[in-house]
Every structure is written in C-alpha cells, then in structure tokens.
Motif scaffolding. Structure first.
Motif, PDB file in Angstrom:
ATOM      1  N   VAL A   1       0.849  -1.183   0.000  1.00 27.90           N
ATOM      2  CA  VAL A   1       0.000   0.000   0.000  1.00 27.90           C
ATOM      3  C   VAL A   1       0.889   1.238   0.000  1.00 27.90           C
ATOM      4  O   VAL A   1       1.682   1.428   0.924  1.00 27.90           O
ATOM      5  N   THR A   2       0.755   2.053  -1.033  1.00 25.83           N
ATOM      6  CA  THR A   2       1.523   3.296  -1.135  1.00 25.83           C
ATOM      7  C   THR A   2       0.899   4.345  -0.227  1.00 25.83           C
ATOM      8  O   THR A   2      -0.308   4.375  -0.033  1.00 25.83           O
ATOM      9  N   ALA A   3       1.721   5.232   0.301  1.00 23.60           N
ATOM     10  CA  ALA A   3       1.223   6.317   1.153  1.00 23.60           C
ATOM     11  C   ALA A   3       0.242   7.184   0.365  1.00 23.60           C
ATOM     12  O   ALA A   3       0.482   7.522  -0.796  1.00 23.60           O
ATOM     13  N   CYS A   4      -0.862   7.553   0.987  1.00 20.75           N
ATOM     14  CA  CYS A   4      -1.885   8.376   0.339  1.00 20.75           C
ATOM     15  C   CYS A   4      -1.311   9.704  -0.134  1.00 20.75           C
ATOM     16  O   CYS A   4      -1.611  10.182  -1.229  1.00 20.75           O
ATOM     17  N   LEU A   5      -0.461  10.310   0.699  1.00 22.70           N
ATOM     18  CA  LEU A   5       0.036  11.628   0.377  1.00 22.70           C
ATOM     19  C   LEU A   5       0.983  11.605  -0.817  1.00 22.70           C
ATOM     20  O   LEU A   5       1.197  12.632  -1.451  1.00 22.70           O
ATOM     21  N   ALA A   6       1.517  10.451  -1.174  1.00 23.42           N
ATOM     22  CA  ALA A   6       2.396  10.361  -2.334  1.00 23.42           C
ATOM     23  C   ALA A   6       1.672  10.744  -3.630  1.00 23.42           C
ATOM     24  O   ALA A   6       2.259  11.376  -4.509  1.00 23.42           O
ATOM     25  N   CYS A   7       0.413  10.379  -3.746  1.00 19.02           N
ATOM     26  CA  CYS A   7      -0.347  10.672  -4.967  1.00 19.02           C
ATOM     27  C   CYS A   7      -1.343  11.813  -4.797  1.00 19.02           C
ATOM     28  O   CYS A   7      -1.581  12.569  -5.731  1.00 19.02           O
ATOM     29  N   HIS A   8      -1.938  11.920  -3.607  1.00 19.73           N
ATOM     30  CA  HIS A   8      -3.018  12.883  -3.402  1.00 19.73           C
ATOM     31  C   HIS A   8      -2.580  14.170  -2.722  1.00 19.73           C
ATOM     32  O   HIS A   8      -3.391  15.067  -2.521  1.00 19.73           O
ATOM     33  N   GLY A   9      -1.324  14.273  -2.326  1.00 20.03           N
ATOM     34  CA  GLY A   9      -0.812  15.485  -1.704  1.00 20.03           C
ATOM     35  C   GLY A   9      -1.123  15.556  -0.224  1.00 20.03           C
ATOM     36  O   GLY A   9      -1.997  14.861   0.283  1.00 20.03           O
TER      37      GLY A   9
ATOM     38  N   GLY B   1      -2.480  17.915   1.642  1.00 17.97           N
ATOM     39  CA  GLY B   1      -3.788  18.435   2.028  1.00 17.97           C
ATOM     40  C   GLY B   1      -4.934  17.800   1.269  1.00 17.97           C
ATOM     41  O   GLY B   1      -6.063  18.255   1.345  1.00 17.97           O
ATOM     42  N   GLY B   2      -4.652  16.746   0.499  1.00 16.84           N
ATOM     43  CA  GLY B   2      -5.700  16.115  -0.291  1.00 16.84           C
ATOM     44  C   GLY B   2      -5.900  16.780  -1.636  1.00 16.84           C
ATOM     45  O   GLY B   2      -6.809  16.439  -2.377  1.00 16.84           O
ATOM     46  N   ASN B   3      -5.033  17.737  -1.970  1.00 14.91           N
ATOM     47  CA  ASN B   3      -5.119  18.436  -3.251  1.00 14.91           C
ATOM     48  C   ASN B   3      -3.938  18.023  -4.117  1.00 14.91           C
ATOM     49  O   ASN B   3      -2.842  18.571  -4.003  1.00 14.91           O
ATOM     50  N   SER B   4      -4.155  17.067  -4.974  1.00 14.37           N
ATOM     51  CA  SER B   4      -3.098  16.547  -5.824  1.00 14.37           C
ATOM     52  C   SER B   4      -2.665  17.579  -6.857  1.00 14.37           C
ATOM     53  O   SER B   4      -3.481  18.315  -7.402  1.00 14.37           O
ATOM     54  N   THR B   5      -1.367  17.611  -7.119  1.00 14.33           N
ATOM     55  CA  THR B   5      -0.855  18.468  -8.187  1.00 14.33           C
ATOM     56  C   THR B   5      -0.732  17.695  -9.491  1.00 14.33           C
ATOM     57  O   THR B   5      -0.429  18.265 -10.526  1.00 14.33           O
TER      58      THR B   5
ATOM     59  N   ALA C   1      -2.520  15.732 -12.420  1.00 13.91           N
ATOM     60  CA  ALA C   1      -3.859  15.781 -13.012  1.00 13.91           C
ATOM     61  C   ALA C   1      -4.601  14.444 -12.969  1.00 13.91           C
ATOM     62  O   ALA C   1      -5.816  14.416 -12.833  1.00 13.91           O
ATOM     63  N   GLN C   2      -3.900  13.317 -13.073  1.00 12.57           N
ATOM     64  CA  GLN C   2      -4.585  12.013 -13.112  1.00 12.57           C
ATOM     65  C   GLN C   2      -5.054  11.530 -11.747  1.00 12.57           C
ATOM     66  O   GLN C   2      -5.857  10.618 -11.665  1.00 12.57           O
ATOM     67  N   ASN C   3      -4.563  12.145 -10.658  1.00 11.96           N
ATOM     68  CA  ASN C   3      -4.978  11.746  -9.311  1.00 11.96           C
ATOM     69  C   ASN C   3      -6.068  12.687  -8.816  1.00 11.96           C
ATOM     70  O   ASN C   3      -5.909  13.893  -8.844  1.00 11.96           O
ATOM     71  N   PRO C   4      -7.175  12.136  -8.337  1.00  9.75           N
ATOM     72  CA  PRO C   4      -8.276  13.003  -7.896  1.00  9.75           C
ATOM     73  C   PRO C   4      -7.940  13.785  -6.637  1.00  9.75           C
ATOM     74  O   PRO C   4      -7.144  13.347  -5.812  1.00  9.75           O
ATOM     75  N   LYS C   5      -8.550  14.945  -6.519  1.00 12.43           N
ATOM     76  CA  LYS C   5      -8.416  15.754  -5.314  1.00 12.43           C
ATOM     77  C   LYS C   5      -9.405  15.230  -4.291  1.00 12.43           C
ATOM     78  O   LYS C   5     -10.590  15.111  -4.561  1.00 12.43           O
ATOM     79  N   LEU C   6      -8.913  14.906  -3.107  1.00 12.92           N
ATOM     80  CA  LEU C   6      -9.762  14.351  -2.059  1.00 12.92           C
ATOM     81  C   LEU C   6     -10.264  15.414  -1.099  1.00 12.92           C
ATOM     82  O   LEU C   6     -11.240  15.199  -0.394  1.00 12.92           O
ATOM     83  N   SER C   7      -9.595  16.548  -1.081  1.00  8.18           N
ATOM     84  CA  SER C   7      -9.984  17.617  -0.172  1.00  8.18           C
ATOM     85  C   SER C   7     -11.396  18.088  -0.493  1.00  8.18           C
ATOM     86  O   SER C   7     -11.733  18.368  -1.635  1.00  8.18           O
ATOM     87  N   GLY C   8     -12.236  18.155   0.526  1.00  9.34           N
ATOM     88  CA  GLY C   8     -13.601  18.641   0.358  1.00  9.34           C
ATOM     89  C   GLY C   8     -14.604  17.583  -0.058  1.00  9.34           C
ATOM     90  O   GLY C   8     -15.795  17.862  -0.129  1.00  9.34           O
ATOM     91  N   GLN C   9     -14.153  16.355  -0.335  1.00  6.14           N
ATOM     92  CA  GLN C   9     -15.095  15.295  -0.693  1.00  6.14           C
ATOM     93  C   GLN C   9     -15.816  14.831   0.573  1.00  6.14           C
ATOM     94  O   GLN C   9     -15.214  14.731   1.629  1.00  6.14           O
ATOM     95  N   PRO C  10     -17.092  14.512   0.479  1.00  9.81           N
ATOM     96  CA  PRO C  10     -17.816  14.030   1.662  1.00  9.81           C
ATOM     97  C   PRO C  10     -17.315  12.645   2.088  1.00  9.81           C
ATOM     98  O   PRO C  10     -16.874  11.853   1.257  1.00  9.81           O
ATOM     99  N   ALA C  11     -17.382  12.384   3.366  1.00  7.99           N
ATOM    100  CA  ALA C  11     -16.896  11.120   3.919  1.00  7.99           C
ATOM    101  C   ALA C  11     -17.544   9.895   3.271  1.00  7.99           C
ATOM    102  O   ALA C  11     -16.842   8.919   2.984  1.00  7.99           O
ATOM    103  N   PRO C  12     -18.870   9.899   3.005  1.00 12.20           N
ATOM    104  CA  PRO C  12     -19.462   8.711   2.373  1.00 12.20           C
ATOM    105  C   PRO C  12     -18.873   8.420   0.983  1.00 12.20           C
ATOM    106  O   PRO C  12     -18.722   7.264   0.601  1.00 12.20           O
ATOM    107  N   TYR C  13     -18.510   9.466   0.236  1.00 13.14           N
ATOM    108  CA  TYR C  13     -17.911   9.273  -1.089  1.00 13.14           C
ATOM    109  C   TYR C  13     -16.566   8.564  -0.956  1.00 13.14           C
ATOM    110  O   TYR C  13     -16.297   7.580  -1.643  1.00 13.14           O
TER     111      TYR C  13
END
Length: 98
Positions: A56-64, A66-70, A72-84
């Motif tokens: 399992v790769t570290a989440c921050l490696a791809c998503h940044g 703060g959850g805002n990936s730089t 383009a192919q990795n989705p931004k997780l910041s601001g997404q609702p918990a159920p999503y």
C-alpha cells in the motif's frame, strides 16, 4: 393558493422524509463495515508512510498533503464528503475499482 397543507404539516412531512432517508442509508451499509472502529493512528501511518507489507503506497504520495493533488490524473480528495471516500475505498478493496 397552497393553503391545503399548513406549514406545520409541511414541516412534519419534511422531518419524516429526512428520517426515512437516514434510516435507508444506515441499512445500506454492510454489518461488518459498521462494526469496524476507526484507528486514527493507523490511518495517519497509512497516509504518511503506507504499508509495505500489503503493498500500500502512502496516500500523500499521490493525493498530496492536504488532499489536493498536483498531478492531473490523481483526484483531489480535499472537500469530498466522507461517504464518497468510504465508498471509493470499499470499491478498491472489493476489486470493483482499480
């Protein structure tokens, strides 16, 4: 014009609908998933370092950080609702999403 239903009846109807939707959402979750308790320390470790034993790769490696990936192919997780996020992680684990 819309006097057939007083405001009180409309309010009760809205509360009834909201209660029913929350009850349905609770029923849709698998029993095993609701029995699992969150472990913030383990989540922090996965976020920052990953888990080499499970590949399992570290989440921050791809998503940044703060959850805002730089990237383009990795989705931004910041601001997404918990159920999503929970649904997407469940789909990854089950193999429904790769």
């Amino acid at each position: 014009m819309n006097r057939a239903y007083p405001a009180v009846v409309k309010s009760l109807f809205v509360v009834l609908l909201a209660t029913a939707s929350f009850a349905n959402a609770a029923e849709d979750q698998p029993a095993a998933q609701s029995a699992v308790k969150a472990d913030p320390a383990k989540g922090e470790t996965l976020f920052t370092a990953g888990d080499a034993s499970r590949n399992v790769t570290a989440c921050l490696a791809c998503h940044g950080a703060g959850g805002n990936s730089t990237i383009a192919q990795n989705p931004k997780l910041s601001g997404q609702p918990a159920p999503y996020i929970a649904k997407q992680l469940h789909d990854f684990k089950s193999g429904a999403r790769n």
